[in-house]
Design a protein around this motif. Structure first.
Motif, PDB file in Angstrom:
ATOM      1  N   ASP A   1       0.828  -1.102   0.121  1.00 37.77           N
ATOM      2  CA  ASP A   1       0.002  -0.036   0.020  1.00 37.77           C
ATOM      3  C   ASP A   1       0.953   1.107  -0.087  1.00 37.77           C
ATOM      4  O   ASP A   1       0.275   2.318  -0.526  1.00 37.77           O
ATOM      5  CB  ASP A   1      -1.073   0.026   1.204  1.00 37.77           C
ATOM      6  N   ALA A   2       1.866   1.190   0.594  1.00 41.58           N
ATOM      7  CA  ALA A   2       2.788   2.279   0.337  1.00 41.58           C
ATOM      8  C   ALA A   2       3.701   2.562  -0.709  1.00 41.58           C
ATOM      9  O   ALA A   2       4.677   3.583  -0.809  1.00 41.58           O
ATOM     10  CB  ALA A   2       4.004   2.361   1.853  1.00 41.58           C
ATOM     11  N   GLY A   3       3.668   1.654  -1.499  1.00 44.58           N
ATOM     12  CA  GLY A   3       4.301   1.866  -2.851  1.00 44.58           C
ATOM     13  C   GLY A   3       5.257   0.721  -3.389  1.00 44.58           C
ATOM     14  O   GLY A   3       5.923   0.718  -4.275  1.00 44.58           O
ATOM     15  N   CYS A   4       5.631  -0.164  -2.356  1.00 48.54           N
ATOM     16  CA  CYS A   4       6.419  -1.250  -2.874  1.00 48.54           C
ATOM     17  C   CYS A   4       5.591  -2.119  -3.945  1.00 48.54           C
ATOM     18  O   CYS A   4       4.437  -1.987  -4.049  1.00 48.54           O
ATOM     19  CB  CYS A   4       6.829  -2.352  -1.577  1.00 48.54           C
ATOM     20  N   THR A   5       6.589  -2.947  -4.446  1.00 46.81           N
ATOM     21  CA  THR A   5       6.214  -4.024  -5.398  1.00 46.81           C
ATOM     22  C   THR A   5       6.414  -5.386  -5.210  1.00 46.81           C
ATOM     23  O   THR A   5       7.522  -5.540  -4.513  1.00 46.81           O
ATOM     24  CB  THR A   5       6.354  -3.760  -6.875  1.00 46.81           C
ATOM     25  N   HIS A   6       5.572  -6.359  -5.538  1.00 49.62           N
ATOM     26  CA  HIS A   6       5.821  -7.792  -5.019  1.00 49.62           C
ATOM     27  C   HIS A   6       7.072  -8.278  -5.788  1.00 49.62           C
ATOM     28  O   HIS A   6       7.175  -7.735  -7.017  1.00 49.62           O
ATOM     29  CB  HIS A   6       4.544  -8.638  -5.632  1.00 49.62           C
ATOM     30  N   HIS A   7       7.977  -8.998  -5.160  1.00 47.86           N
ATOM     31  CA  HIS A   7       8.997  -9.437  -5.972  1.00 47.86           C
ATOM     32  C   HIS A   7       9.228 -11.006  -6.017  1.00 47.86           C
ATOM     33  O   HIS A   7       9.114 -11.518  -6.926  1.00 47.86           O
ATOM     34  CB  HIS A   7      10.419  -9.100  -5.528  1.00 47.86           C
ATOM     35  N   ARG A   8       8.965 -11.892  -4.966  1.00 50.27           N
ATOM     36  CA  ARG A   8       9.107 -12.976  -4.773  1.00 50.27           C
ATOM     37  C   ARG A   8       8.230 -13.700  -3.445  1.00 50.27           C
ATOM     38  O   ARG A   8       8.089 -13.069  -2.572  1.00 50.27           O
ATOM     39  CB  ARG A   8      10.347 -13.832  -4.455  1.00 50.27           C
ATOM     40  N   GLY A   9       7.416 -14.815  -3.533  1.00 46.50           N
ATOM     41  CA  GLY A   9       6.825 -15.240  -2.503  1.00 46.50           C
ATOM     42  C   GLY A   9       5.593 -14.714  -2.195  1.00 46.50           C
ATOM     43  O   GLY A   9       4.981 -14.029  -3.201  1.00 46.50           O
ATOM     44  N   PRO A  10       4.961 -14.744  -1.350  1.00 44.83           N
ATOM     45  CA  PRO A  10       5.263 -15.429   0.167  1.00 44.83           C
ATOM     46  C   PRO A  10       5.500 -16.817   0.062  1.00 44.83           C
ATOM     47  O   PRO A  10       4.672 -17.459  -0.557  1.00 44.83           O
ATOM     48  CB  PRO A  10       4.412 -14.945   1.337  1.00 44.83           C
ATOM     49  N   ILE A  11       6.318 -17.403   0.973  1.00 47.32           N
ATOM     50  CA  ILE A  11       6.297 -18.904   1.020  1.00 47.32           C
ATOM     51  C   ILE A  11       6.563 -19.272   2.375  1.00 47.32           C
ATOM     52  O   ILE A  11       7.139 -18.498   3.141  1.00 47.32           O
ATOM     53  CB  ILE A  11       7.789 -19.308   0.081  1.00 47.32           C
ATOM     54  N   GLU A  12       5.997 -20.245   2.536  1.00 46.70           N
ATOM     55  CA  GLU A  12       6.424 -20.872   4.028  1.00 46.70           C
ATOM     56  C   GLU A  12       8.051 -21.616   4.152  1.00 46.70           C
ATOM     57  O   GLU A  12       8.185 -22.422   3.491  1.00 46.70           O
ATOM     58  CB  GLU A  12       5.273 -22.058   4.106  1.00 46.70           C
ATOM     59  N   ALA A  13       8.632 -20.967   4.894  1.00 50.24           N
ATOM     60  CA  ALA A  13       9.835 -21.260   5.020  1.00 50.24           C
ATOM     61  C   ALA A  13      10.077 -22.408   5.937  1.00 50.24           C
ATOM     62  O   ALA A  13      11.022 -23.444   5.712  1.00 50.24           O
ATOM     63  CB  ALA A  13      10.862 -20.187   5.534  1.00 50.24           C
ATOM     64  N   GLU A  14       9.107 -22.361   6.914  1.00 45.98           N
ATOM     65  CA  GLU A  14       9.163 -23.547   7.796  1.00 45.98           C
ATOM     66  C   GLU A  14       7.623 -23.582   8.296  1.00 45.98           C
ATOM     67  O   GLU A  14       7.073 -22.514   8.303  1.00 45.98           O
ATOM     68  CB  GLU A  14       9.975 -23.764   8.832  1.00 45.98           C
TER      69      GLU A  14
END
Length: 123
Positions: free
Chosen positions: A84-97
């Motif tokens: 919402d603040a202006g970032c963009t998606h890059h990777r994930g989210p994934i469950e690391a554990e």
């Protein structure tokens, strides 16, 4: 050998603008230093110095730093706030554990960073 992260350095085309955006997201103050017309900016975030250095295509190109993962209380809530603040998606989210998620985002200035923490969507 290593005891803790002391400083995270981001190389940016406009260090002051980048630092001010991060300061607004993290609700903290910006410290500025001007040296020979070049602006260097710093934030203090949970005991870590977050620095913004002028990019230099020869020595320190924009985006040429490692991906730093910030610990957060709730990955989904923080991810939404950053998008919402202006970032963009890059990777994930994934469950690391089990119970732990990680993801990567790109700030409005091209720096990729990660967030790491519980997967709960509550704030």
């Amino acid at each position: 050998m290593f005891t803790a992260v002391r400083t995270v350095m981001v190389f940016a085309d406009d260090p002051e603008k980048c630092a001010r955006w991060w300061a607004s997201v993290l609700d903290t103050e910006v410290r500025l230093e001007v040296d020979d017309g070049r602006v260097y900016a710093w934030l203090d975030v949970s005991g870590i110095e977050l620095g913004f250095h002028p990019a230099d295509e020869t020595r320190n190109p924009r985006g040429g730093s490692p991906v730093v993962y910030w610990a957060v209380d709730h990955v989904d809530a923080v991810r939404t706030r950053l998008l919402d603040a202006g970032c963009t998606h890059h990777r994930g989210p994934i469950e690391a554990e089990p119970g732990r998620k990680i993801c990567q985002l790109t700030d409005p200035f091209g720096t990729i960073f990660g967030i790491d923490g519980p997967e709960s969507t509550s704030a």
